[in-house]
Design a protein around this motif. Structure first.
Motif, PDB file in Angstrom:
ATOM      1  N   LYS A   1       0.870  -1.156  -0.067  1.00 46.27           N
ATOM      2  CA  LYS A   1       0.218   0.258   0.037  1.00 46.27           C
ATOM      3  C   LYS A   1       0.804   1.128   0.177  1.00 46.27           C
ATOM      4  O   LYS A   1       0.474   2.276  -0.675  1.00 46.27           O
TER       5      LYS A   1
ATOM      6  N   ASP B   1       2.244   2.046  -3.293  1.00 44.75           N
ATOM      7  CA  ASP B   1       1.439   2.342  -4.166  1.00 44.75           C
ATOM      8  C   ASP B   1       1.775   2.113  -5.627  1.00 44.75           C
ATOM      9  O   ASP B   1       2.105   3.150  -6.680  1.00 44.75           O
TER      10      ASP B   1
ATOM     11  N   LYS C   1      -5.579   0.354 -11.813  1.00 47.91           N
ATOM     12  CA  LYS C   1      -4.901  -0.195 -10.817  1.00 47.91           C
ATOM     13  C   LYS C   1      -4.324  -1.318 -10.954  1.00 47.91           C
ATOM     14  O   LYS C   1      -4.574  -2.452 -11.739  1.00 47.91           O
ATOM     15  N   LEU C   2      -3.258  -1.858  -9.864  1.00 51.34           N
ATOM     16  CA  LEU C   2      -2.313  -2.832 -10.131  1.00 51.34           C
ATOM     17  C   LEU C   2      -3.071  -4.135  -9.511  1.00 51.34           C
ATOM     18  O   LEU C   2      -3.332  -3.951  -8.450  1.00 51.34           O
TER      19      LEU C   2
ATOM     20  N   VAL D   1      -3.727  -7.263  -7.589  1.00 49.19           N
ATOM     21  CA  VAL D   1      -2.738  -7.873  -6.477  1.00 49.19           C
ATOM     22  C   VAL D   1      -3.572  -9.238  -6.302  1.00 49.19           C
ATOM     23  O   VAL D   1      -5.013  -9.159  -5.889  1.00 49.19           O
TER      24      VAL D   1
ATOM     25  N   THR E   1      -5.404  -0.885  -4.888  1.00 52.00           N
ATOM     26  CA  THR E   1      -5.064  -2.032  -5.935  1.00 52.00           C
ATOM     27  C   THR E   1      -6.542  -2.611  -6.294  1.00 52.00           C
ATOM     28  O   THR E   1      -7.294  -2.630  -5.863  1.00 52.00           O
TER      29      THR E   1
END
Lengths: 598, 373
Positions: free
Chosen positions: A174, A177, A187-188, A190, A210
């Protein structure tokens, strides 16, 4: 789709530089690869659409076969007469493949499990973050931020155990980022595959920043790995997020009749199917320009590793950096200045598409290949630690000692079959060169059969195996593998010239040939593409596979190379003196007619 | 007509040069379309998030992580100063109280009731993005960067070390076949781009670094010297971030290789002018070569050339890029279409090159690159 409805198949593999298409047709009861075409991959500017290259490759197949396959952007299905195919399948490694970062609480435990999980799904693992990886917290955060992976796999903790470490890792993610490699405004992704008790907390921390997905714990208890749910999730994310951002892939996904697979995942699948069908222990290697992939199936356990910076062109200089120039030069049957070798290899790195024109230059390439293959196998041995992807139980006692127990899994004496692919192995001017490269770098022991996949068809066949195992295995046996022959290398050491093995080969027609092997010699016996039976009688405490001095019979496979008798002993030690080493190498290479006369 | 497998390096006296200048993370663009900028002007900037430091405050206070919030004097998002007390246990007797101080000046990023850890973040750092070349802003990509256009000389090298820099060009040798020696580099060369000939050795490079030369442009270097300068072997050709003090641009390759006459002469005509150079090299997907950019027209009778051919024709000038003729330059004299067996016994497509001395040699097509002049 049943095999009855499957008569014509088109398959493509979109590589970083080339897109290759193959046509497979059912001839009688057997599937055969009939035509192939290739075109440059078009992921990069000015095209930025992978389907341009795919269509170009398919058009080449259309021209050669006379079959109409494409109707604009669509693949015509099903096949009718000389038009259309029954299914189109594809793999992809273009645009750098699937790049992941993995995180686990303890590096040697959940960290390693997460790494195996990601590698098995066809990813390149950019880094492994763990609570105990030796880096300071701010260094970990900095690293997560710097690397721009396609996705992160976060694991840690057994179910119901402590959640502290995995929560700490989530906090680091987090704080960093991180942004995905493709599509900076997204957004990545995860994937959380850790302690199920931590799910709510992980959601609280990562849900906003994420694209968080939660799946089953990949290490639910200490002595059990459960990699498949996370692997499937990786594949889903690959298709839904990563592929959607890559140029032209949304279009390609509409063209195919089955989900696109990362190329290494498909090769792994094909290796597994082959090993299972033949009941062999198999090692498959793909040595490319930038990376070397190693796949193994030992006692039905599948493992894959990718050595991201070991290769024959872009990474050639890294092979030199990791192996050391001396280790490369030890394979050269002539004297040469170190500075000259260094400069030549650096020149190959900066002009990676050049090819050797002189025999001397070819020998240098082969020397580098041996070291790249050796290092890649060393890395593979460290990770191939015996936990099978689906589920495998091990006792608490050896769960703490994974790496060392893992090393025993890749046992060269138990290895039955080696498959090589990649330019240096698949396109060597004389096939015996590929045999010797693999024999030297892997130090093959006992009886080992060898083959090359000359046009790298394994990806196509791997993705096809999901639709029809028969079609993929038919083509694999008949068209994909070029059988080189068998290496016979008794294990032990003796004085030069001492008799270490007596042998007799009986062909299927009943023809018998026999001979003996002395320590320090190496020679080839011709045996074309057929199976035969060999009787081996090792002497002087040597072991050919069944114990010291134990006589036994076994099946062997002939091929374009033949049967390579390697009496140089194991471990293979080259003479320390330069003169003696050059003499020995020259003697061996001449005996097996490895190179043309300079 | 036949395809050249290795695209040549560009050596163009006058061409249209476009440079994208993009921030690694979203930020602010400071210029608008039409603005004339100088190489050193800042065109965009971004705030790099500050470094994060962690302290396990629950451990330091000797409490359970779940109790941590009761003792925190600051909450998430609060600004803190280095040394400021940010958590304290409660006790009527002052000396029995445990305190924890902020390790840095910044803000509190997060407080975890699970781990007991508090993350502190330093203030963001400003990352300025310079124009790198003198020219006109022709495009603005909001929050990310700009495209700058200029007309001028564009020369690509094959390999480089070190990042972007600029300076005045000085040609320090007489011919492209001369070695650049340490005595060729003068104290007055500080801040300059020094052009050498076939090779620069370790002594010359060290002298350049000592004097403060901004960049060296030379035909070849030895890998052994490079290793000594960097302290490590370059494994994969991704360069540009090295901090040697001097950017190095190699135009031909590793070893002692005469700089192409054309490149040398072109640099000579622009001696005394300001150049922007970058050593950044990347030889994988998205190939990037080191470059020298000199704005404006050279004192030569040349026409602007913007498009280059992707195929090869008889008469094209080529550089042979592999043994046994590595580094030699000649003209394509034959392009046989059929694959030919070369000494290694590989079947490959070849071409015949007439070398500058008149000798004709056969080489694989993969082993030449077109000299794009």
């Amino acid at each position: 789709m049943s095999d009855k409805d499957l008569n014509v198949i088109i398959a493509t593999d979109c590589g970083s530089t080339t897109t290759k298409a193959i046509l497979i047709e059912k001839k009688g009861d057997t599937y055969r690869q009939t035509f192939r075409g290739e075109a440059p991959t078009t992921v990069e500017a000015p095209f930025e659409d992978v389907t341009c290259g795919v269509k170009n490759a398919i058009i080449e197949v259309e021209e050669l076969s006379g079959r109409k396959i494409l109707d604009g952007d669509k693949v015509i299905t099903p096949n009718k007469g000389n038009t259309g195919v029954d299914i189109y399948v594809s793999t992809s490694s273009a645009g750098g493949g699937l790049q992941m970062m993995v995180a686990g609480a303890v590096k040697a435990m959940t960290g390693e499990s997460a790494q195996r999980c990601a590698l098995g799904a066809g990813a390149i693992v950019m880094d492994i973050i763990a609570s105990n990886d030796g880096r300071a917290d701010h260094e970990k955060i900095e690293r997560i931020r710097q690397l721009r992976p396609d996705m992160i796999l976060l694991s840690g903790g057994t179910d119901g155990g402590t959640i502290t470490h995995v929560v700490e890792l989530a906090n680091f993610v987090k704080a960093a980022d991180p942004k995905p490699r493709l599509g900076a405004s997204y957004k990545l992704p995860v994937i959380f595959a850790g302690n199920s008790a931590a799910r709510d907390k992980i959601k609280e921390i990562l849900d906003e920043k994420t694209a968080l997905m939660i799946t089953e714990n990949l290490r639910p208890v200490l002595e059990k790995e459960n990699l498949m749910p996370a692997r499937h999730k990786i594949h889903d994310v690959f298709l839904e997020h990563v592929m959607q951002q890559a140029p032209g892939y949304p279009k390609l996904m509409k063209m195919v009749g089955a989900p696109i697979m990362p190329t290494p995942m498909a090769v792994g699948l094909m290796t597994e199917k082959f090993a299972r069908a033949k009941n062999y222990n198999v090692l498959a290697v793909d040595i490319g320009g930038a990376t070397t992939d190693v796949f193994s199936v030992f006692d039905t356990i599948f493992n894959r590793t990718v050595s991201a910076n070991l290769g024959m062109s872009y990474s050639v200089s890294n092979v030199m950096a990791e192996a050391g120039v001396a280790n490369i030069m030890r394979w050269l049957p002539f004297k040469i200045d170190e500075q000259e070798v260094r400069n030549r290899l650096k020149n190959k790195m900066i002009r990676p598409t050049t090819i050797p024109q002189t025999v001397e230059d070819l020998m240098i390439e082969h020397a580098v290949a041996r070291e790249a293959l050796r290092l890649a196998l060393d890395q593979h041995k460290l990770l191939a630690v015996g936990l099978k992807g689906v589920q495998q139980e091990r006792s608490i006692s050896d769960a703490f000692d994974q790496t060392s127990t893992g090393q025993s899994l890749i046992n060269m004496m138990n290895l039955n079959y080696v498959i090589g692919s990649g330019g240096v192995l698949a396109h060597s001017p004389r096939r015996v060169q590929s045999m010797v490269l693999m024999t030297d770098s892997y130090q093959l022991e006992g009886i080992t059969m060898l083959a090359v996949d000359s046009i790298f068809m394994m990806p196509h066949l791997g993705v096809l195996s999901q639709i029809s195992e028969k079609a993929s295995l038919d083509v694999f046996y008949n068209d994909c593998l070029i059988k080189l022959g068998t290496t016979i290398a008794p294990v032990g050491l003796a004085k030069e010239g001492e008799l270490i093995l007596e042998w007799e080969i009986e062909t299927k027609e009943g023809k018998k040939i026999d001979g003996s092997l002395r320590f320090g010699e190496m020679y080839l016996v011709e045996l074309k593409d057929e199976e035969a039976e060999i009787t081996l009688k090792p002497l002087k405490g040597f072991d050919a596979g069944q114990g010291k001095n134990s006589k036994f019979k076994s099946k062997i496979q002939g091929g374009v190379g033949g049967i390579l008798f390697d009496g140089r002993g194991r471990p293979l030690e080259l003479p320390k003196s330069e003169q003696k080493r050059v003499e020995n190498l020259t003697k061996w290479f001449n005996k097996i007619n490895m190179y043309p006369e300079k | 007509m036949a395809h050249a497998y290795t695209p040549g390096l560009k050596v163009l006296p006058l061409t249209l040069i476009k440079k994208k200048r993009v921030l690694p993370i979203p930020g602010k663009v400071l210029v608008s379309v039409g603005k004339e900028v100088d190489a050193l002007d800042v065109v965009a900037e971004a705030e790099l998030p500050g470094k994060v430091y962690s302290v396990n405050i629950a451990n330091r206070l000797g409490c359970e992580p779940s109790e941590l919030k009761n003792y925190m004097l600051k909450k998430e998002g609060d600004a803190v100063k280095k040394g400021e007390v940010i958590a304290e246990t409660k006790s009527f007797i002052k000396f029995l109280r445990s305190q924890v101080e902020a390790p840095i000046t910044g803000t509190i990023d997060s407080v975890s009731e699970i781990t007991g850890q508090v993350l502190f973040r330093e203030p963001p750092k400003i990352l300025p993005l310079k124009a790198y070349i003198k020219g006109k802003v022709v495009k603005v990509e909001e929050n990310f960067g700009v495209e700058i256009e200029t007309e001028g000389t564009f020369i690509q090298g094959i390999f480089g070390i070190g990042g972007e820099t600029n300076g005045e060009i000085r040609v320090a040798v007489q011919t492209p076949n001369d070695e650049l020696l340490s005595e060729d580099i003068k104290d007055t060369d500080k801040g300059k781009i020094i052009v050498g000939g076939r090779h620069a050795g370790l002594d010359a490079i060290k002298k350049a670094i000592k004097v403060g030369v901004h960049a060296i442009v030379v035909g070849g270097i030895h890998d052994k010297d490079l290793r000594q300068l960097l302290g490590y072997d370059i494994g994969v050709a991704v360069t540009g971030s090295e901090q040697l003090g001097t950017t190095i641009i190699v135009t031909e390759g590793f070893g002692q290789i005469r700089m192409a006459e054309y490149t040398f002469k072109l640099l000579k005509t622009r001696e005394g002018e300001k150049a922007s150079v970058s050593g950044a090299t990347q030889i994988r997907a998205g190939v990037m070569r080191p470059e020298i950019i000199i704005c404006g027209s050279p004192k030569l009778d040349v026409k602007r050339k913007d498009e280059s051919r992707t195929w090869m024709e008889i008469g094209d000038k080529v550089r042979i890029i592999r043994e046994p003729y590595f580094g030699l330059i000649g003209k394509v004299s034959k392009l046989p279409p059929e694959p030919t067996i070369i000494p290694t016994e590989s079947h490959v497509r070849v071409l015949e090159v007439e070398l500058d001395g008149g000798e004709k040699v056969m080489v694989p097509r993969a082993n030449v690159e077109i000299l794009e002049e």
